[in-house]
Design a protein around this motif. Structure first.
Motif, PDB file in Angstrom:
ATOM      1  N   GLY A  41       0.817  -1.203   0.000  1.00 20.89           N
ATOM      2  CA  GLY A  41       0.000   0.000   0.000  1.00 20.89           C
ATOM      3  C   GLY A  41       0.852   1.254   0.000  1.00 20.89           C
ATOM      4  N   GLY A  42       0.459   2.225   0.809  1.00 22.46           N
ATOM      5  CA  GLY A  42       1.214   3.463   0.907  1.00 22.46           C
ATOM      6  C   GLY A  42       2.151   3.497   2.093  1.00 22.46           C
ATOM      7  N   LEU A  43       2.422   2.332   2.706  1.00 21.69           N
ATOM      8  CA  LEU A  43       3.200   2.317   3.944  1.00 21.69           C
ATOM      9  C   LEU A  43       4.662   2.676   3.735  1.00 21.69           C
ATOM     10  CD1 LEU A  43       1.672  -0.834   5.708  1.00 21.69           C
ATOM     11  CD2 LEU A  43       0.995   1.574   5.885  1.00 21.69           C
ATOM     12  N   THR A  44       5.185   2.525   2.508  1.00 23.51           N
ATOM     13  CA  THR A  44       6.561   2.935   2.249  1.00 23.51           C
ATOM     14  C   THR A  44       6.712   4.445   2.421  1.00 23.51           C
ATOM     15  OG1 THR A  44       6.813   1.123   0.668  1.00 23.51           O
ATOM     16  CG2 THR A  44       8.446   2.872   0.581  1.00 23.51           C
ATOM     17  N   GLY A  45       5.728   5.190   1.957  1.00 25.52           N
ATOM     18  CA  GLY A  45       5.760   6.638   2.125  1.00 25.52           C
ATOM     19  C   GLY A  45       5.557   7.082   3.555  1.00 25.52           C
ATOM     20  N   ILE A  51       1.909  -1.148  11.992  1.00 21.89           N
ATOM     21  CA  ILE A  51       1.547  -2.247  12.891  1.00 21.89           C
ATOM     22  C   ILE A  51       0.096  -2.113  13.369  1.00 21.89           C
ATOM     23  CG2 ILE A  51       2.025  -3.284  15.152  1.00 21.89           C
ATOM     24  CD1 ILE A  51       4.977  -2.723  14.692  1.00 21.89           C
ATOM     25  N   ALA A  52      -0.350  -0.872  13.580  1.00 22.89           N
ATOM     26  CA  ALA A  52      -1.713  -0.649  14.073  1.00 22.89           C
ATOM     27  C   ALA A  52      -2.649  -0.133  12.986  1.00 22.89           C
ATOM     28  CB  ALA A  52      -1.693   0.326  15.249  1.00 22.89           C
ATOM     29  N   LYS A  53      -2.185  -0.013  11.759  1.00 30.16           N
ATOM     30  CA  LYS A  53      -3.010   0.575  10.694  1.00 30.16           C
ATOM     31  C   LYS A  53      -3.906  -0.487  10.058  1.00 30.16           C
ATOM     32  CE  LYS A  53      -2.582   3.993   6.988  1.00 30.16           C
ATOM     33  NZ  LYS A  53      -3.549   3.492   6.027  1.00 30.16           N
ATOM     34  N   SER A  54      -5.157  -0.137   9.894  1.00 32.22           N
ATOM     35  CA  SER A  54      -6.120  -1.053   9.284  1.00 32.22           C
ATOM     36  C   SER A  54      -7.011  -0.279   8.330  1.00 32.22           C
ATOM     37  CB  SER A  54      -6.961  -1.740  10.362  1.00 32.22           C
ATOM     38  OG  SER A  54      -7.900  -2.610   9.777  1.00 32.22           O
ATOM     39  N   ASN A  55      -6.882  -0.576   7.053  1.00 32.86           N
ATOM     40  CA  ASN A  55      -7.694   0.050   6.017  1.00 32.86           C
ATOM     41  C   ASN A  55      -8.321  -1.075   5.189  1.00 32.86           C
ATOM     42  OD1 ASN A  55      -8.654   1.263   3.628  1.00 32.86           O
ATOM     43  ND2 ASN A  55      -7.122   2.883   3.722  1.00 32.86           N
ATOM     44  N   PRO A  56      -9.654  -1.159   5.118  1.00 32.69           N
ATOM     45  CA  PRO A  56     -10.289  -2.268   4.399  1.00 32.69           C
ATOM     46  C   PRO A  56      -9.986  -2.285   2.912  1.00 32.69           C
ATOM     47  CG  PRO A  56     -11.910  -0.590   4.974  1.00 32.69           C
ATOM     48  CD  PRO A  56     -10.642  -0.225   5.674  1.00 32.69           C
ATOM     49  N   PHE A  57      -9.365  -1.196   2.383  1.00 32.03           N
ATOM     50  CA  PHE A  57      -9.066  -1.134   0.955  1.00 32.03           C
ATOM     51  C   PHE A  57      -7.566  -1.284   0.669  1.00 32.03           C
ATOM     52  CE2 PHE A  57     -12.785   1.688   1.676  1.00 32.03           C
ATOM     53  CZ  PHE A  57     -13.747   0.871   1.086  1.00 32.03           C
ATOM     54  N   GLU A  58      -6.763  -1.629   1.681  1.00 34.03           N
ATOM     55  CA  GLU A  58      -5.326  -1.815   1.494  1.00 34.03           C
ATOM     56  C   GLU A  58      -4.867  -3.102   2.168  1.00 34.03           C
ATOM     57  OE1 GLU A  58      -3.280   1.539   3.081  1.00 34.03           O
ATOM     58  OE2 GLU A  58      -3.977   2.937   1.547  1.00 34.03           O
ATOM     59  N   ILE A  59      -3.854  -3.739   1.586  1.00 34.84           N
ATOM     60  CA  ILE A  59      -3.243  -4.915   2.184  1.00 34.84           C
ATOM     61  C   ILE A  59      -2.106  -4.461   3.093  1.00 34.84           C
ATOM     62  CG2 ILE A  59      -2.008  -7.068   1.732  1.00 34.84           C
ATOM     63  CD1 ILE A  59      -3.390  -7.160  -0.994  1.00 34.84           C
ATOM     64  N   ASN A  60      -2.098  -4.976   4.315  1.00 36.20           N
ATOM     65  CA  ASN A  60      -1.065  -4.634   5.293  1.00 36.20           C
ATOM     66  C   ASN A  60      -0.306  -5.908   5.649  1.00 36.20           C
ATOM     67  OD1 ASN A  60       0.476  -3.978   7.523  1.00 36.20           O
ATOM     68  ND2 ASN A  60      -1.135  -2.858   8.581  1.00 36.20           N
ATOM     69  N   TYR A  77      -5.901  -6.698  -4.574  1.00 43.14           N
ATOM     70  CA  TYR A  77      -4.685  -7.229  -5.179  1.00 43.14           C
ATOM     71  C   TYR A  77      -3.775  -6.054  -5.525  1.00 43.14           C
ATOM     72  CZ  TYR A  77      -7.952  -6.542  -9.095  1.00 43.14           C
ATOM     73  OH  TYR A  77      -8.907  -6.048  -9.947  1.00 43.14           O
ATOM     74  N   GLU A  78      -2.501  -6.295  -5.338  1.00 46.57           N
ATOM     75  CA  GLU A  78      -1.535  -5.236  -5.600  1.00 46.57           C
ATOM     76  C   GLU A  78      -0.176  -5.825  -5.934  1.00 46.57           C
ATOM     77  OE1 GLU A  78       0.746  -3.488  -2.026  1.00 46.57           O
ATOM     78  OE2 GLU A  78      -1.367  -3.216  -1.546  1.00 46.57           O
ATOM     79  N   PHE A  79       0.595  -5.031  -6.626  1.00 45.14           N
ATOM     80  CA  PHE A  79       1.989  -5.390  -6.888  1.00 45.14           C
ATOM     81  C   PHE A  79       2.794  -4.106  -6.979  1.00 45.14           C
ATOM     82  CE2 PHE A  79       1.011  -4.358 -11.245  1.00 45.14           C
ATOM     83  CZ  PHE A  79      -0.210  -4.968 -11.503  1.00 45.14           C
ATOM     84  N   GLY A  80       4.092  -4.247  -6.769  1.00 46.13           N
ATOM     85  CA  GLY A  80       4.926  -3.059  -6.731  1.00 46.13           C
ATOM     86  C   GLY A  80       6.320  -3.322  -7.237  1.00 46.13           C
ATOM     87  N   ILE A 102      11.313  -5.991  -8.585  1.00 47.08           N
ATOM     88  CA  ILE A 102       9.936  -6.142  -8.142  1.00 47.08           C
ATOM     89  C   ILE A 102       9.938  -6.254  -6.621  1.00 47.08           C
ATOM     90  CG2 ILE A 102       7.933  -7.667  -8.171  1.00 47.08           C
ATOM     91  CD1 ILE A 102       8.784  -8.422 -11.035  1.00 47.08           C
ATOM     92  N   SER A 103       9.045  -5.548  -5.960  1.00 45.22           N
ATOM     93  CA  SER A 103       9.039  -5.548  -4.497  1.00 45.22           C
ATOM     94  C   SER A 103       8.101  -6.596  -3.906  1.00 45.22           C
ATOM     95  CB  SER A 103       8.655  -4.162  -3.969  1.00 45.22           C
ATOM     96  OG  SER A 103       7.348  -3.810  -4.390  1.00 45.22           O
ATOM     97  N   HIS A 104       6.954  -6.856  -4.557  1.00 49.00           N
ATOM     98  CA  HIS A 104       6.017  -7.822  -3.989  1.00 49.00           C
ATOM     99  C   HIS A 104       4.829  -8.010  -4.918  1.00 49.00           C
ATOM    100  CE1 HIS A 104       4.146  -3.997  -2.952  1.00 49.00           C
ATOM    101  NE2 HIS A 104       3.006  -4.648  -2.835  1.00 49.00           N
ATOM    102  N   ILE A 105       4.099  -9.070  -4.652  1.00 46.32           N
ATOM    103  CA  ILE A 105       2.780  -9.275  -5.241  1.00 46.32           C
ATOM    104  C   ILE A 105       1.924  -9.911  -4.157  1.00 46.32           C
ATOM    105  CG2 ILE A 105       3.512 -11.480  -6.248  1.00 46.32           C
ATOM    106  CD1 ILE A 105       1.443 -10.977  -8.459  1.00 46.32           C
ATOM    107  N   ALA A 106       0.695  -9.418  -3.977  1.00 47.87           N
ATOM    108  CA  ALA A 106      -0.141  -9.889  -2.872  1.00 47.87           C
ATOM    109  C   ALA A 106      -1.616  -9.760  -3.224  1.00 47.87           C
ATOM    110  CB  ALA A 106       0.162  -9.099  -1.599  1.00 47.87           C
ATOM    111  N   ILE A 107      -2.423 -10.630  -2.620  1.00 47.57           N
ATOM    112  CA  ILE A 107      -3.875 -10.564  -2.750  1.00 47.57           C
ATOM    113  C   ILE A 107      -4.483 -10.748  -1.360  1.00 47.57           C
ATOM    114  CG2 ILE A 107      -3.909 -11.436  -5.118  1.00 47.57           C
ATOM    115  CD1 ILE A 107      -4.821 -14.138  -4.003  1.00 47.57           C
ATOM    116  N   ALA A 108      -5.711 -10.263  -1.192  1.00 46.40           N
ATOM    117  CA  ALA A 108      -6.446 -10.448   0.058  1.00 46.40           C
ATOM    118  C   ALA A 108      -7.931 -10.521  -0.256  1.00 46.40           C
ATOM    119  CB  ALA A 108      -6.157  -9.321   1.042  1.00 46.40           C
ATOM    120  N   PHE A 109      -8.657 -11.331   0.521  1.00 44.58           N
ATOM    121  CA  PHE A 109     -10.088 -11.510   0.259  1.00 44.58           C
ATOM    122  C   PHE A 109     -10.778 -11.994   1.540  1.00 44.58           C
ATOM    123  CE2 PHE A 109      -7.567 -15.146  -1.005  1.00 44.58           C
ATOM    124  CZ  PHE A 109      -8.138 -16.196  -0.299  1.00 44.58           C
ATOM    125  N   PRO A 110     -12.086 -11.784   1.640  1.00 44.63           N
ATOM    126  CA  PRO A 110     -12.810 -12.255   2.827  1.00 44.63           C
ATOM    127  C   PRO A 110     -13.169 -13.723   2.711  1.00 44.63           C
ATOM    128  CG  PRO A 110     -14.297 -11.090   1.381  1.00 44.63           C
ATOM    129  CD  PRO A 110     -12.942 -11.007   0.736  1.00 44.63           C
TER     130      PRO A 110
END
Length: 414
Positions: A41-45, A51-60, A77-80, A102-110
């Motif tokens: 997500g935007g955690l690099t910036g 550790i305590a951040k929770s956004n339903p639209f971002e993978i942590n 889903y995201e990649f960077g 390439i830094s990562h590739i990840a997916i998340a789903f309920p």
């Protein structure tokens, strides 16, 4: 069409990630190489906080407990990728290098309401160096050169899940599988030429658990605390060695050919982390994190080097005006972060620390969307010029694509 494109891009990313060599620093000579500081997500910036951040639209990927807040019928889903431009400096020399990877590739789903899962692949460590060592020939005033080169690193494949246990409390667990190889070649130049090639393969699994607790939840102010425990583990290793000698007349002689040996296990330490995230008026978000890795307890030495306990302090702040959710400019996220890492490697009685400052933007892909293009720039330093060591000044650019899909909606039949 969008689904097919994501699958194709993901396969290309995975293939490239597994075969990459993406650094050039002498400190990667030690242990398993240098840690790959990946954030989703935007955690690099934000200084690699979250550790305590929770956004339903971002993978942590820092805290699996955040998956307890993923929305139903969503699919993330995201990649960077990132690029680095560095200057390596000693008391007598200076060298510039650049690399991208390439830094990562990840997916998340309920899985169901208040219960989510994530899967991802990313580099865990990276190795790349080319060092010339001058050695004295015993009993003479002459010397010979040993050139040591290395490349490779370990990859990390993770499975994580998080669930909401109570109204404002979520728990998560992350199981990671580490695997990869580090190749090192020693070339000795005397009256003849000797080459020794080692392929060191490591693999193992590690376990992480986390929680997040929203202690304040009002219309204008939210505060969440988070915690992590990373359990210690051992990585098993095997080595395949080949060596040959070339005489001054040009004749080549095999000394060893594909000889396999067992390596000592590499111990990864117990670590813990705590964090606090606050959201003010749904516009300003602040993150404050602390992590400690207890390397002293692993009792590992690297020749004349030792491992020391490692502490990481990080802070991040994000601003979004949110005046009008239907206007593009109102949904741009502005980010700033600071990070200080004491490092875990002690050379010549000096601990190799690092620090960086980061700036980032979260740009919506389009209006009325939670898809974001995240870009961040970091500037920092690692190492020191003291005790004849090397200092690296680096500029790092990170690009990240974060998509939110709705792949689990059932089609209606008229």
């Amino acid at each position: 069409m969008k689904k097919k494109l994501v699958v194709i891009v993901s396969l290309v990313f995975i293939n490239t990630l597994l075969s990459q060599t993406n650094t050039n620093t002498p400190y990667s000579l030690f242990g398993l190489g240098v840690e790959n500081k990946t954030a989703t997500g935007g955690l690099t910036g934000l200084g690699n906080t979250g550790i305590a951040k929770s956004n339903p639209f971002e993978i942590n990927i820092y805290n699996p407990a955040s998956l307890g807040n993923i929305l139903q019928k969503s699919f993330l889903y995201e990649f960077g990728l990132n690029g680095t431009y560095s200057t390596l400096q000693s008391n007598s020399k200076q060298e510039t290098i650049s690399n991208g990877n390439i830094s990562h590739i990840a997916i998340a789903f309920p899985i169901k309401k208040d219960w989510g899962m994530s899967i991802g692949l990313l580099p865990y460590t990276k190795t790349g160096y080319n060092i010339d060592l001058e050695n004295a020939i015993e009993g003479t005033t002459e010397t010979y050169i040993t050139r040591v080169t290395g490349e490779g690193g370990l990859n990390k494949f993770y499975l994580s899940t998080g669930f909401k246990a109570f109204k404002n409390v979520t728990f998560g667990i992350d199981v990671s599988f580490l695997f990869g190889s580090i190749n090192q070649e020693k070339q000795v130049y005397t009256d003849s030429y000797v080459s020794i090639m080692d392929k060191n393969h490591y693999s193992g699994a590690k376990l992480k658990v986390g929680f997040q607790y929203k202690i304040i939840d009002t219309e204008k102010f939210e505060t969440t605390i988070g915690g992590l425990l990373d359990l210690p583990t051992s990585l098993g290793g095997t080595q395949t060695r080949s060596s040959n000698k070339t005489t001054s007349s040009g004749n080549s002689i095999y000394i060893e050919e594909e000889v396999e040996n067992e390596l000592n296990n590499f111990e990864l330490p117990f670590s813990y982390g705590v964090g606090i995230t606050s959201v003010i008026n749904k516009k300003i978000t602040t993150n404050l994190d602390f992590r400690q890795l207890l390397w002293n307890n692993t009792n590992q030495n690297q020749n004349n080097e030792t491992y020391a306990n490692q502490s990481i302090y990080a802070f991040g702040i994000e601003y979004m005006s949110a005046k009008d959710k239907f206007k593009y400019a109102s949904n741009i996220k502005y980010r700033f972060g600071l990070n200080y890492n004491t490092g875990f490697l002690k050379i010549s009685n000096k601990q190799i620390d690092s620090h960086f400052v980061s700036f980032g933007l979260g740009l919506p892909m389009r209006k009325y969307s939670n898809d974001y293009f995240n870009i961040s720039y970091s500037y920092g330093k690692e190492g020191t010029l003291e005790n004849r060591l090397i200092q690296e000044n680096f500029h790092k650019l990170t690009l990240n694509l974060n998509f939110v899909g709705k792949w689990f909606n059932k089609k209606k039949i008229d």
